[in-house]
Design a protein around this motif. Structure first.
Motif, short mmCIF file in Angstrom:
data_model
loop_
_atom_site.label_atom_id
_atom_site.label_comp_id
_atom_site.label_asym_id
_atom_site.label_seq_id
_atom_site.Cartn_x
_atom_site.Cartn_y
_atom_site.Cartn_z
N THR A 6 9.07 76.52 161.06
CA THR A 6 8.31 75.48 160.37
C THR A 6 6.81 75.75 160.32
O THR A 6 6.05 74.92 159.82
N ALA A 7 6.37 76.90 160.80
CA ALA A 7 4.95 77.25 160.77
C ALA A 7 4.72 78.33 159.70
O ALA A 7 5.58 79.18 159.46
N ASN A 8 3.55 78.28 159.07
CA ASN A 8 3.18 79.33 158.13
C ASN A 8 3.03 80.65 158.87
O ASN A 8 2.48 80.70 159.96
N ALA A 14 5.80 78.20 155.54
CA ALA A 14 6.59 77.39 156.46
C ALA A 14 7.77 76.75 155.73
O ALA A 14 7.66 76.37 154.57
N MET A 15 8.88 76.62 156.44
CA MET A 15 10.04 75.91 155.91
C MET A 15 9.84 74.42 156.13
O MET A 15 9.15 74.01 157.05
N LEU A 16 10.49 73.63 155.31
CA LEU A 16 10.52 72.20 155.55
C LEU A 16 11.36 71.94 156.80
O LEU A 16 12.31 72.68 157.08
N ASP A 19 15.14 71.96 156.47
CA ASP A 19 15.71 73.28 156.19
C ASP A 19 15.79 74.12 157.47
O ASP A 19 16.79 74.82 157.70
N ALA A 20 14.76 74.04 158.31
CA ALA A 20 14.78 74.76 159.59
C ALA A 20 15.88 74.22 160.48
O ALA A 20 16.58 74.99 161.16
N SER A 45 12.09 64.84 166.33
CA SER A 45 11.91 63.95 165.20
C SER A 45 11.56 64.85 164.03
O SER A 45 10.47 65.44 163.99
N VAL A 46 12.48 65.01 163.11
CA VAL A 46 12.29 65.96 162.02
C VAL A 46 11.06 65.62 161.20
O VAL A 46 10.24 66.48 160.89
#
Length: 107
Positions: A6-8, A14-16, A19-20, A45-46
């Protein structure tokens, strides 16, 4: 693993979060221990309250509540249009929306 997805990175955007999360769930029992995935799912917590997101309709929104159905698709309050101009705020439950979803988020 979740943070890395989820990180650039220099080699990809980065993925949402949802999606991760799907990648992690798909890897459960193969590369990841089921007990680890279960513990992770109980604590994450997404889309945390207050997270800024951009919707597929172009509006900017803020996460105001997890959905009762699925915390991967929260309830958001839209506050700006795609040009950054204030709009009449409205709430949208993304778990019940077929045509609007999250396309980017600020972490």
């Amino acid at each position: 693993m979740y943070e890395a997805l989820t990180a650039n990175r220099v080699y990809r955007k980065a993925m949402l979060p949802h999606d991760a999360l799907k990648i992690i769930l798909d890897d459960e029992g193969r590369g990841l221990a089921s007990s680890s995935v279960k513990a992770f799912m109980e604590t994450i917590s997404v889309y945390p309250l207050g997270m800024s997101v951009r919707l597929s309709n172009g509006d900017a929104a803020v996460v105001i509540k997890p959905s009762a159905y699925n915390d991967q698709f929260p309830i958001v309050r839209a506050i700006e249009n795609e040009r950054g101009e204030p709009i009449q705020p409205y709430e949208l439950n993304l778990a019940e929306s077929d045509d609007v979803n999250i396309v980017t988020c600020e972490t």
